[in-house]
Write a protein that holds these residues in place. Sequence first.
Motif, PDB file in Angstrom:
ATOM      1  N   PHE A   6       0.800  -1.229   0.000  1.00 24.15           N
ATOM      2  CA  PHE A   6       0.000   0.000   0.000  1.00 24.15           C
ATOM      3  C   PHE A   6       0.830   1.275   0.000  1.00 24.15           C
ATOM      4  N   ILE A   7       1.637   1.451   1.048  1.00 28.19           N
ATOM      5  CA  ILE A   7       2.257   2.761   1.252  1.00 28.19           C
ATOM      6  C   ILE A   7       3.220   3.109   0.119  1.00 28.19           C
ATOM      7  N   ASN A   8       4.006   2.127  -0.348  1.00 25.32           N
ATOM      8  CA  ASN A   8       4.974   2.419  -1.403  1.00 25.32           C
ATOM      9  C   ASN A   8       4.303   3.010  -2.635  1.00 25.32           C
ATOM     10  N   ARG A   9       3.032   2.638  -2.866  1.00 28.28           N
ATOM     11  CA  ARG A   9       2.331   3.174  -4.030  1.00 28.28           C
ATOM     12  C   ARG A   9       1.969   4.626  -3.860  1.00 28.28           C
ATOM     13  N   ALA A  10       1.913   5.068  -2.617  1.00 28.20           N
ATOM     14  CA  ALA A  10       1.431   6.429  -2.369  1.00 28.20           C
ATOM     15  C   ALA A  10       2.539   7.342  -1.877  1.00 28.20           C
ATOM     16  N   LEU A  11       3.798   6.908  -2.027  1.00 31.50           N
ATOM     17  CA  LEU A  11       4.896   7.714  -1.475  1.00 31.50           C
ATOM     18  C   LEU A  11       4.957   9.096  -2.097  1.00 31.50           C
ATOM     19  N   ASN A  12       4.557   9.218  -3.360  1.00 32.27           N
ATOM     20  CA  ASN A  12       4.637  10.527  -3.997  1.00 32.27           C
ATOM     21  C   ASN A  12       3.306  11.258  -4.011  1.00 32.27           C
ATOM     22  N   ALA A  13       2.312  10.665  -3.342  1.00 29.58           N
ATOM     23  CA  ALA A  13       0.992  11.307  -3.312  1.00 29.58           C
ATOM     24  C   ALA A  13       1.029  12.517  -2.389  1.00 29.58           C
ATOM     25  N   LEU A  14      -0.030  13.307  -2.449  1.00 31.65           N
ATOM     26  CA  LEU A  14      -0.130  14.472  -1.569  1.00 31.65           C
ATOM     27  C   LEU A  14      -0.229  13.996  -0.124  1.00 31.65           C
ATOM     28  N   PRO A  15       0.304  14.791   0.815  1.00 37.88           N
ATOM     29  CA  PRO A  15       0.279  14.342   2.213  1.00 37.88           C
ATOM     30  C   PRO A  15      -1.122  14.043   2.726  1.00 37.88           C
ATOM     31  N   GLN A  16      -2.129  14.834   2.290  1.00 41.53           N
ATOM     32  CA  GLN A  16      -3.468  14.561   2.825  1.00 41.53           C
ATOM     33  C   GLN A  16      -4.001  13.242   2.296  1.00 41.53           C
ATOM     34  N   ASN A  17      -3.585  12.882   1.089  1.00 40.83           N
ATOM     35  CA  ASN A  17      -4.000  11.589   0.563  1.00 40.83           C
ATOM     36  C   ASN A  17      -3.329  10.445   1.306  1.00 40.83           C
ATOM     37  N   GLN A  18      -2.072  10.656   1.691  1.00 37.51           N
ATOM     38  CA  GLN A  18      -1.385   9.620   2.464  1.00 37.51           C
ATOM     39  C   GLN A  18      -2.080   9.427   3.800  1.00 37.51           C
ATOM     40  N   ILE A  19      -2.454  10.544   4.421  1.00 36.21           N
ATOM     41  CA  ILE A  19      -3.125  10.446   5.713  1.00 36.21           C
ATOM     42  C   ILE A  19      -4.420   9.660   5.567  1.00 36.21           C
ATOM     43  N   LEU A  20      -5.195   9.998   4.544  1.00 34.18           N
ATOM     44  CA  LEU A  20      -6.463   9.302   4.368  1.00 34.18           C
ATOM     45  C   LEU A  20      -6.259   7.843   4.005  1.00 34.18           C
ATOM     46  N   LEU A  21      -5.187   7.572   3.286  1.00 35.35           N
ATOM     47  CA  LEU A  21      -4.891   6.175   2.952  1.00 35.35           C
ATOM     48  C   LEU A  21      -4.666   5.376   4.243  1.00 35.35           C
ATOM     49  N   THR A  22      -3.843   5.942   5.138  1.00 34.12           N
ATOM     50  CA  THR A  22      -3.568   5.193   6.372  1.00 34.12           C
ATOM     51  C   THR A  22      -4.816   5.131   7.255  1.00 34.12           C
ATOM     52  N   ILE A  23      -5.645   6.194   7.229  1.00 38.88           N
ATOM     53  CA  ILE A  23      -6.899   6.132   7.992  1.00 38.88           C
ATOM     54  C   ILE A  23      -7.756   4.992   7.450  1.00 38.88           C
ATOM     55  N   GLY A  24      -7.829   4.906   6.125  1.00 41.01           N
ATOM     56  CA  GLY A  24      -8.600   3.836   5.495  1.00 41.01           C
ATOM     57  C   GLY A  24      -8.061   2.468   5.866  1.00 41.01           C
ATOM     58  N   MET A  25      -6.726   2.335   5.857  1.00 39.75           N
ATOM     59  CA  MET A  25      -6.125   1.053   6.225  1.00 39.75           C
ATOM     60  C   MET A  25      -6.470   0.690   7.658  1.00 39.75           C
ATOM     61  N   GLY A  26      -6.438   1.704   8.527  1.00 42.66           N
ATOM     62  CA  GLY A  26      -6.785   1.474   9.928  1.00 42.66           C
ATOM     63  C   GLY A  26      -8.221   0.983  10.059  1.00 42.66           C
ATOM     64  N   LEU A  27      -9.147   1.626   9.323  1.00 46.50           N
ATOM     65  CA  LEU A  27     -10.553   1.209   9.370  1.00 46.50           C
ATOM     66  C   LEU A  27     -10.700  -0.233   8.898  1.00 46.50           C
ATOM     67  N   VAL A  28      -9.973  -0.568   7.829  1.00 46.79           N
ATOM     68  CA  VAL A  28     -10.056  -1.939   7.304  1.00 46.79           C
ATOM     69  C   VAL A  28      -9.559  -2.924   8.363  1.00 46.79           C
ATOM     70  N   MET A  29      -8.435  -2.590   9.004  1.00 46.22           N
ATOM     71  CA  MET A  29      -7.880  -3.501  10.021  1.00 46.22           C
ATOM     72  C   MET A  29      -8.846  -3.687  11.180  1.00 46.22           C
ATOM     73  N   SER A  30      -9.319  -2.574  11.757  1.00 46.24           N
ATOM     74  CA  SER A  30     -10.136  -2.715  12.964  1.00 46.24           C
ATOM     75  C   SER A  30     -11.452  -3.405  12.638  1.00 46.24           C
ATOM     76  N   ASN A  31     -12.018  -3.145  11.462  1.00 43.50           N
ATOM     77  CA  ASN A  31     -13.308  -3.749  11.160  1.00 43.50           C
ATOM     78  C   ASN A  31     -13.194  -5.201  10.710  1.00 43.50           C
ATOM     79  N   THR A  32     -12.048  -5.559  10.121  1.00 44.64           N
ATOM     80  CA  THR A  32     -11.840  -6.972   9.805  1.00 44.64           C
ATOM     81  C   THR A  32     -11.732  -7.762  11.101  1.00 44.64           C
TER      82      THR A  32
END
Lengths: 359, 385, 338
Positions: free
Chosen positions: C133-159
């Motif tokens: 996941f993260i390596n794909r977004a290394l050059n993305a905008l910082p707010q997109n990176q933040i939302l990506l990790t928030i999304g990953m967190g939601l996926v983890m906790s809900n799984t």
Amino acid sequence: MNMKSLTANIRGIATLPLLLTVAAIILLFLLPKFVTSTYALHIMILIFISVIMGSAWNILGGYTGQYSVGHAAYFGVGAYTTMILLQYRHIAPWYGVWAGVAVAVATGLVIGSICFRLRGPYFVLASIAVAEIFRVSALNLPGLTNGAEGILITEVPPFKIGNAVITDFMSKVPFYYIGLVIAIAVILATRLVQNSKLGYYFQAIREDQDAAHSLGINLTLYKNAALAISAIFTSLAGSLYGLYVGFIDPGTVLDLGLSVQIVMTCIIGGIGTVLGPMVGAVVLVPFSEALRSNMIAQALIDSGLVKEDSPIGTFLKEQLSHAHVLIYGILLVVVILFMPDGILGFIKKLLASKRKETA
Amino acid sequence: MKKLVALLLAVMFVLPAVALAGTVKLGFINSITGPEAPIGENLTNGVTLAIEDLKAKGIDVDLVKEDDTGKPDKSLAAFEKLATRDNVVGIVGPYTSATANADAKLAERYKIPVIIPAASKEEITRQGFKWVFRVSGTTGDYAGVLIDLATTLGKPKTMAILNENTDFGVSGAKSAKEIAEKKGIKVVFEEAYSKGSPDYRSTLAKVKATNPDLVFMVSYVADAILLMRQSREIGLSPMAFLGAGAGFSVAQFAKEKEISNGVFSSTQWTEEAPWAGSKAWFKRYVKQFGKAPTYHAACAYESMMIMGQAAAAAGGDREKTREALTTGHWNGILGEVRFQDYDGYQNQRKAVMLVEQVQNGKHETVWPLKDAVKKPIWPFPGWKK
Amino acid sequence: MAAQRCGQEAHLALPGLEKVTQFEGAGSKDHVPGQLTSLLLAPCSYFLYYMIVFFQSLISGILIGGVYALIGIGLTIIFGVMRVINFAHGDILMIGMYMTYFLFTVFHIDPFVSIVITIPLMFLFGAFLQKVFINRALNALPQNQILLTIGMGLVMSNTVMLAFTSDYKILTTTYSSSSVEILGISVSEPLVVSFAITVAITAALYWFLYKTDMGQAIRATAQDREAAQLMGINVKRMSIIAFGIGSALAGTAGALISPTYYIFPQVGSVFTLKAFVITVLGGMGSIVGATLGGVLIGVAESVGGVYIGSGWKDVIVFILFLLVLLFKPSGLLGTSKD
């Protein structure tokens, strides 16, 4: 890319889109005449609130490049001011709402003058911290906010001009129209900002703060201006939410989850565009409601695609509603990895590649 | 795009829901997901058993379940959907005080009878609402019975109150303070803690410094265990630990006998409750779901039983259902249930509260004495080192 | 409402005083000798209580702070190397907690021992997240990176929620509520052990980052990504290792608090925000800073909880955070890069 989208938007005020917009607005104004289902109106009102929040954030985050993840603070401050004045001071909401706006703008300017010194990730973290301070304070100041118990209003007083009662707020229709009008206002405001000198300053700051500064643009002033506009509408959304739902507590109107949701609406639709937050709201609100109420599983079963007593059927019925946040999370990850410019950006790219093929 | 979706929505929601003949359509709102889900599960299971029993009585219930994730706005959306789109006759739920309080208003607006199974905030049934009924006892009931027990068994003079900073915690603490002061017990410490902190030691040390006779706590499951563990660490040893329902009355708490032995908690129902069928119902629940029910499950079961019978007798008419609820009385695992007007309450069941004490890692009913299975151990025996 | 709050403030200001006054009132008739002693001892006992409460909160703050430090170090390494704000950090910690829980309940492995298993597993998990996941977004905008990790967190906790329900899991060891008393102050045994483990792990990490080639390469990447790449360091690989280490540390922290805390799918959110505060406080990317920041936050929460009110804990922490951001943006120990 930005100059391009700018010119595209200026040219966008052509006759056809204008006609379509006017038609859509007329249709939306007539909708309550045809749609009697209060549930449908309820969803529409939630969409309006989401459009208002998203567009308001977009002015600060999308056009000025200040990614606040603490917008729940302005939403909550607006909602609390209006509700406190109504409940404990018996001040009618159509005055209270403006007090809410004033308080939200004032807090915004204070927060802004502190946080705007920070850049990038530091600004994001500071905005979260400030919003959390508001949430915890609201919990711990029961004398002012009634603390964790929240504020519950039983009814909104009727709106009168002179002795004529304009509306008594007993149905959803007045909330629908208020939501619609504010949503149109915030979209108009976004358009105005986009095409004004102010908007150019905002976008210059977004592209390169240092360059903007060296061109003589007063960073603090214009960032605060963007925040003030953003806070006005976010606070209105908060007040509308509070009055409409009739209940607020720190966990719903000052929550970090709300801040994230606001940003998500924009990112999913397409950041820094007039239409983006609208697309985001129209996609996200019905989608999350359908997941919550298990409508999707039910629809699959009703359509005969999945048998109700089959393992898949029971799984969908029992588990899909549990999984709604999971699906939300997956959506977020997918959008960011594969459509970093949101749905609008994705569609544009698709169209562009098609055009290339035909050419 | 927007137009299209609006149209689609309109078409989707205008279609009236098709009602099945010969059945009653009821709604059930609960915290199926979200932070309150562990207790919400008890309510869901209780309702599942009630639907089975109603069927045995010849009442087919077409149940529409809604998740409110424990949030008032989601709960309102769920209520809205049940009342206007699904056109249910009556609604059972929601679970938490915050959501129930928000939904009560809608019940009044849509004129739809609602039975609130487990939310205990006093105000919910004190607003003059005609359509809101409550099976659950109130926070005052929880605190009252515990303080009754304490003043009968001993002579406590001071009390410390520690509650989680939520709607449930705050209203519980308020009632406890009011009742204690009426009985001449001085509240020497009160604090609302924010839920989910790993460290309450310093707060408990402060409680210990005030040397209270009683320590009264209002907490959900996990914090109840944490608070007791850290009380042991700190060596806080008052005359009695009193827990107001919720976290203190679940089996998971009792199992931690090192820290839970001797703790009192008030509850609305137990396995040994003096009402017909309690024991059998408990066994059936355990067999079906593989874990022991809390009182929430019993309250939800009873609420659905009452709503199902009232709605069926009224032939699916909301107004008639409301009348049936106001005038009727039912006998079940909660004893006799009537919805009464008293002390500023409307349509409120006068709950007979029980007190359990953890003895040897098990909740034993110890109060009121006539229904007690075991003798209460008083005062708190102190910590084993 | 006002009266209630006043009462509360009085307690905050004068712990111990209530006891004395109450004694005078209650025992004035039948216990005259008792009253006399209590009057004589009053100032003394007041002082003693005051000291005990203070040191109690100080010590539990420091001990809890040790675990916070571990969480903060993990985050600071990730941020240092990738410049990505990892909002899934708390959820990674939650995964570590569940792992510990199952190792304990199924295989009966003590939580403090099971970190030997948790650390490598969590390292692999982190490396996987980074690679996919993260390596794909290394050059993305910082707010997109933040939302990506928030999304990953939601996926983890809900799984995790779907798999194990949202029930609270309590891990009870024989020592979960054991304590030793030193001069009237009780010290939690499991916290002392976890503090010691934290110190050992931090020391090992230092050795790794400063004495080994790979450690040097990671530090070089953290200092200047482009320069490191020019020097022939495989930056992508270093990122994967860094995220692995960060996750392993978060997982370890999860394992260490399991015996004294509780476990549920959403438990991570409590720690994510704390981790940021700690990291920024110490200076983004500074390991010594994060260690110090962790202990500081632990103490601020604990002591602040006593003297200002436990409900205000988070406000104290966030205000501290904002002050540092504004007046020393590079953190307490960070060196300014601007």
